[in-house]
Each structure stands twice: as structure tokens, then as C-alpha cells.
Write an enzyme that holds these catalytic residues in place. Structure first.
Site, PDB file in Angstrom:
ATOM      1  CE  LYS A  25      41.314  51.447  40.770  1.00 44.08           C
ATOM      2  NZ  LYS A  25      42.023  50.549  39.830  1.00 44.08           N
ATOM      3  CE1 TYR A  67      36.875  47.513  38.147  1.00 43.47           C
ATOM      4  CE2 TYR A  67      35.593  46.731  36.290  1.00 43.47           C
ATOM      5  CZ  TYR A  67      35.835  46.760  37.631  1.00 43.47           C
ATOM      6  OH  TYR A  67      35.037  46.047  38.461  1.00 43.47           O
ATOM      7  CD  GLU A  68      35.952  53.177  37.621  1.00 45.64           C
ATOM      8  OE1 GLU A  68      36.296  54.368  37.684  1.00 45.64           O
ATOM      9  OE2 GLU A  68      34.890  52.793  37.096  1.00 45.64           O
ATOM     10  N   GLY A  69      41.327  53.271  36.288  1.00 54.28           N
ATOM     11  CA  GLY A  69      42.719  53.709  36.422  1.00 54.28           C
ATOM     12  C   GLY A  69      43.609  52.556  36.803  1.00 54.28           C
ATOM     13  CD  GLN A  74      44.516  54.961  40.495  1.00 54.20           C
ATOM     14  OE1 GLN A  74      44.669  55.914  41.250  1.00 54.20           O
ATOM     15  NE2 GLN A  74      43.426  54.815  39.761  1.00 54.20           N
TER      16      GLN A  74
END
Ligand SMILES: Cc1cc2nc3c(=O)[nH]c(=O)nc-3n(C[C@H](O)[C@H](O)[C@H](O)COP(=O)(O)OP(=O)(O)OC[C@H]3O[C@@H](n4cnc5c(N)ncnc54)[C@H](O)[C@@H]3O)c2cc1C
Length: 226
Positions: A25, A67-69, A74
Site C-alpha cells: 500500500k 486515505y486508507e492509512g 503504514q
């Protein structure tokens, strides 16, 4: 594919997948920004002008590291959860796999694969050195380790990219040897891996140096300086 019944193997594979999540990610989204920014750059002024659409790709990518971390989160996940929860045991499995790939490239007898293997081996050494530094400093220098988190993520991403490219190059070489499939496609796979090895893998060494610098410079800043 086969179902895995051994609980130890299941746990090992789960930890391996979880270890790779922040790398995939964090790395994929950061690379997306770099690629779309380069997309603007190579088109020059036309890239910057809204009507051509290049800037839209950059803007669409720019949110993905938030977004999403976020990348910072991360990086903390990789370091404090994935790396440290089993005292580096999963990391050692990954390092072992990267080593096997580097060795196979070196033993291939093909100069461009050997060049990739040599770069991958050096990058892996940078990754293991930085990991040892983190392990040695985790208890005594929390702020140093926190400062190192994002460079460590970039280091892990850089080496993992070389690892996957190296594996792809080995498979491609196998098909070329057998004369099977789309030969141009397989030659392109090897050329891309070689490019990555020469142009990006050497960055692993500088990320490792940044990790090992810890917070020595950052700690000198005080509130009044801002
Ligand atoms: C277009 C868009 C769509 C969204 N959609 C959703 C949605 O559908 N559902 C949902 O739940 N949320 C959604 N979000 C929210 C998104 O998840 C948050 O923006 C994201 O989690 C970051 O939080 P933040 O914006 O508060 O930034 P902050 O938490 O304020 O972070 C700012 C910066 O500080 C860094 N930082 C913060 N804390 C730390 C730390 N402990 N260590 C190191 N660095 C740190 C971050 O990495 C970041 O660079 C959306 C946001 C946007 C912009």
C-alpha cells in the site's frame, strides 16, 4: 493452490501477507505519485496545462497516500506491528526469500540477470543492516526509531520491488530459453527488471543510511526555531 491445514504454516503465511500490506500500500501509492508527476514533467508545459489531463492523474494519485492509512501510518504499522511483534521472525523469512532470488539470478549464467542479482544482494544487505539497527535501538531510542519509520518503509519497498522484478525476470528467462510465448514481452520483463536494478535499487543504501541516522539531527530543533 491447496488448502493449508498446518496451523503453524497458516500463521506463517498470514504474518507474511500482513507484513507485505504496508509495503504494497505504502509503496504502490508513493510510486503512483512519482509516476504521475513524471507524466506531467515529460509533457513539459503541456503536462501542466489542465486541458491535457496529465495533472488530473497526479491529483487522483495524490490522495492515495493519505486515505486508507497515510504513508506515515503504514510505516508505523510495518515497524511497530509487523516487524517487531514477532521480533523480526517474519522479516527473516522475507529476507531469506529475497536472498534465494538474488542467488538464483546470480547462478543463471545470463549477464543481465546476474547484474540484477548483484544489485538485489547489495540492496538486501542494506535492508538487513537497517533492520538490525532498529532492533538494537528499539528499546533505548524510541524517537530515533520513529524518525526512521518512513525511510525504513521506502527501503523495504525499494528492495521488495527489486525482489518481485527479479523473480519475474527469472520466469521470463525460463520462457525465453524454452522459446515459448510472447518473446518480446519476456525480453521487456528482463529489460524492465534490469532498469529497476540499475536505477532504483541503489537507493536502498541511502535509505538505510537515513534510517541509521535516527533522530540525531531532528532532535536539535526547538519550538523557537519555527
Ligand atoms: C477524498 C477523501 C475521502 C475519504 N474517504 C473516507 C471514507 O470513506 N471513510 C473514512 O473513514 N475516512 C475517509 N477519509 C478520511 C481519511 O481516512 C483521512 O484523511 C486519513 O485517515 C488521514 O487522516 P487525517 O486527514 O486526519 O490526517 P492526520 O491524521 O492529521 O495526518 C496528517 C499527517 O500527519 C501524519 N501523522 C499523523 N499521525 C501520525 C503518527 N502517529 N505517526 C506518524 N505520522 C503521523 C500523517 O501520516 C499525515 O501525513 C477520506 C479522506 C479524503 C480526503
Amino acid at each position: 493452490m491447496h488448502a493449508i491445514s498446518d496451523p503453524e504454516e497458516k500463521k506463517r503465511n498470514l504474518f507474511l501477507a500482513e507484513f507485505m500490506i504496508p509495503i504494497v500500500k505504502g509503496g504502490g501509492t508513493e510510486m503512483g505519485i512519482e509516476v504521475t508527476s513524471l507524466g506531467i514533467q515529460i509533457h513539459g508545459g503541456m503536462g501542466f496545462i489542465e486541458e491535457t489531463g496529465a495533472a488530473q492523474h497526479w491529483r487522483d494519485s495524490r490522495i492515495t497516500t493519505i486515505y486508507e492509512g497515510t504513508t506515515g501510518i503504514q510505516a508505523n504499522d510495518l515497524l511497530f506491528r509487523k516487524l517487531m511483534r514477532d521480533q523480526g521472525a517474519t522479516a527473516k523469512v522475507v529476507f531469506g526469500e529475497v536472498y534465494v532470488t538474488a542467488k538464483a539470478l546470480g547462478a543463471s549464467g545470463k549477464p543481465e540477470l546476474q547484474a540484477i542479482g548483484q544489485r538485489l544482494g547489495a540492496a538486501l544487505k542494506a535492508w538487513t543492516d537497517a533492520t538490525e539497527w532498529l532492533a538494537a535501538n528499539a528499546k533505548t531510542s524510541l524517537s530515533g526509531v520513529l524518525t526512521a519509520a518512513v525511510p525504513y518503509l521506502h527501503l523495504a519497498v525499494t528492495v521488495s520491488g527489486g525482489w518481485f522484478m527479479g523473480k519475474a525476470a527469472l520466469v521470463a528467462a525460463g520462457y525465453l530459453d524454452k522459446g515459448e510465448g510472447d518473446q518480446t514481452f519476456y525480453r521487456a520483463k528482463i529489460a524492465t527488471a534490469h532498469f529497476y536494478a540499475d536505477q532504483l535499487l541503489p537507493q536502498a543504501a541511502s535509505y538505510a543510511e537515513t534510517v541509521k541516522a535516527g533522530d540525531a539531527a531532528l532532535a536539535a530543533f526547538t519550538d523557537e526555531m519555527f
